[in-house]
Design an enzyme around this catalytic site. Structure first.
Site, PDB file in Angstrom:
ATOM      1  CD  GLU A  25      -3.103   0.852   0.287  1.00 26.71           C
ATOM      2  OE1 GLU A  25      -2.568   1.435  -0.669  1.00 26.71           O
ATOM      3  OE2 GLU A  25      -4.275   1.087   0.638  1.00 26.71           O
ATOM      4  CG  ASP A  26      -1.070   4.766  -1.341  1.00 27.40           C
ATOM      5  OD1 ASP A  26      -1.691   4.087  -0.503  1.00 27.40           O
ATOM      6  OD2 ASP A  26      -1.631   5.584  -2.096  1.00 27.40           O
ATOM      7  CG  ASP A  61      -5.458   8.609   6.697  1.00 23.88           C
ATOM      8  OD1 ASP A  61      -4.870   9.185   7.614  1.00 23.88           O
ATOM      9  OD2 ASP A  61      -6.410   9.120   6.086  1.00 23.88           O
ATOM     10  CG  PHE A 109      -3.836  15.007   1.720  1.00 26.19           C
ATOM     11  CD1 PHE A 109      -4.700  13.989   2.084  1.00 26.19           C
ATOM     12  CD2 PHE A 109      -3.498  15.143   0.386  1.00 26.19           C
ATOM     13  CE1 PHE A 109      -5.229  13.114   1.137  1.00 26.19           C
ATOM     14  CE2 PHE A 109      -4.013  14.269  -0.574  1.00 26.19           C
ATOM     15  CZ  PHE A 109      -4.884  13.268  -0.196  1.00 26.19           C
ATOM     16  NE  ARG A 141      -2.922   8.366  -9.211  1.00 30.88           N
ATOM     17  CZ  ARG A 141      -3.495   7.925  -8.109  1.00 30.88           C
ATOM     18  NH1 ARG A 141      -2.755   7.521  -7.092  1.00 30.88           N
ATOM     19  NH2 ARG A 141      -4.800   7.883  -8.000  1.00 30.88           N
TER      20      ARG A 141
HETATM   21  P1  IMP Z   1      -7.400   4.532   5.155  1.00 34.98           P
HETATM   22  O1  IMP Z   1      -8.472   3.520   4.859  1.00 34.98           O
HETATM   23  O2  IMP Z   1      -7.980   5.729   5.857  1.00 34.98           O
HETATM   24  O3  IMP Z   1      -6.203   3.987   5.860  1.00 34.98           O
HETATM   25  O4  IMP Z   1      -7.004   5.108   3.745  1.00 34.98           O
HETATM   26  C1  IMP Z   1      -5.928   4.717   3.038  1.00 34.98           C
HETATM   27  C2  IMP Z   1      -6.005   5.335   1.664  1.00 34.98           C
HETATM   28  O5  IMP Z   1      -6.326   6.725   1.732  1.00 34.98           O
HETATM   29  C3  IMP Z   1      -4.669   5.254   0.988  1.00 34.98           C
HETATM   30  O6  IMP Z   1      -4.537   4.079   0.223  1.00 34.98           O
HETATM   31  C4  IMP Z   1      -4.655   6.479   0.110  1.00 34.98           C
HETATM   32  O7  IMP Z   1      -5.204   6.184  -1.149  1.00 34.98           O
HETATM   33  C5  IMP Z   1      -5.541   7.461   0.838  1.00 34.98           C
HETATM   34  N1  IMP Z   1      -4.777   8.466   1.594  1.00 34.98           N
HETATM   35  C6  IMP Z   1      -4.718   8.619   2.928  1.00 34.98           C
HETATM   36  N2  IMP Z   1      -3.927   9.642   3.280  1.00 34.98           N
HETATM   37  C7  IMP Z   1      -3.464  10.160   2.113  1.00 34.98           C
HETATM   38  C8  IMP Z   1      -2.570  11.243   1.805  1.00 34.98           C
HETATM   39  O8  IMP Z   1      -2.018  11.938   2.671  1.00 34.98           O
HETATM   40  N3  IMP Z   1      -2.345  11.458   0.484  1.00 34.98           N
HETATM   41  C9  IMP Z   1      -2.903  10.724  -0.522  1.00 34.98           C
HETATM   42  N4  IMP Z   1      -3.737   9.694  -0.268  1.00 34.98           N
HETATM   43  C10 IMP Z   1      -4.013   9.413   1.035  1.00 34.98           C
END
Ligand code: IMP
Length: 198
Positions: free
Chosen positions: A99-100, A103, A152, A165
């Site tokens: 995963e990137d 969060d 962010f 990206r």
């Molecule tokens: P989570 O389900 O809240 O953990 O969301 C994870 C996803 O939210 C990641 O795979 C990203 O696509 C997106 N995301 C969360 N924070 C960021 C950020 O700071 N920049 C870009 N995408 C983010």
């Protein structure tokens, strides 16, 4: 475009060094595995994954999944829709989810629960970036590139409204870029709503 970008948080050079370390660690941890399958979550993980798999010195194959948050709510619901599923059967495979960023953890939590039901031999997570302050659900993460503060970020695969990206470094997005833009919420790839409350 640069007006939307505040500052570099993680440079391309720092990323390259860390990716090489992660590749060495993963290669050592999975030494002997003939079944390693790297699963990238589209689209944010693509650049990280492309670099990481080339830093892994043992046999590894790859597959991809694409997901989206269910509905249009402004906060992450944790119910995730699979837009593109794996092409391979993962039963008996050593699966490394790539995963990137993690969060709230809701997306990864859902993915882990889903993939566990398919009986892989092992299932671990590797993320480039971890924002621990925003976690809503605890998810086990075996490999973390960098822990970052609650900001962010874009670049190295991560987007804001599909932009940035391709930046080689990870940048902090200027909060004004999304606060002043009511039409473009913080969304990614597949229309996934990140529920960013800033
Ligand atoms: P989570 O389900 O809240 O953990 O969301 C994870 C996803 O939210 C990641 O795979 C990203 O696509 C997106 N995301 C969360 N924070 C960021 C950020 O700071 N920049 C870009 N995408 C983010």
């Amino acid at each position: 475009m640069r007006a939307d970008l505040d500052r570099i948080l993680v440079s391309a050079r720092e990323i390259a060094t860390r990716v090489a370390e992660l590749g060495r660690q993963i290669s050592a941890d999975y030494a002997g595995s003939r079944q390693l399958l790297a699963v990238g979550i589209l689209k944010g993980s693509t650049i990280f994954m492309a670099d990481l798999v080339r830093a892994i010195s043992i046999p590894v194959s790859f597959d991809f999944m694409a997901v989206a948050s269910y509905g249009q709510s402004s906060s992450s619901s944790g119910v995730v829709r699979i837009l593109k599923d794996l092409e391979q059967n993962i039963e008996g495979r050593d699966v490394l989810l790539i995963e990137d960023i993690v969060d709230t953890g809701l997306t990864l939590n859902y993915l882990l629960e889903t993939l566990r039901t398919r009986n892989p031999a092992s299932l671990r997570v590797c993320v480039l970036l971890d924002k621990p302050e925003r976690r809503k659900v605890a998810v086990p993460i075996a490999y973390v590139g960098f822990k970052i503060p609650d900001e962010f970020v874009v670049g190295y695969g991560l987007d804001y409204a599909e932009r940035y990206r391709n930046l080689p470094d990870v940048w902090v997005l200027n909060p004004e870029a999304y606060q002043n833009n009511s039409e473009v919420k913080i969304q990614s790839t597949s229309g996934k709503d990140h529920g960013y409350d800033h």
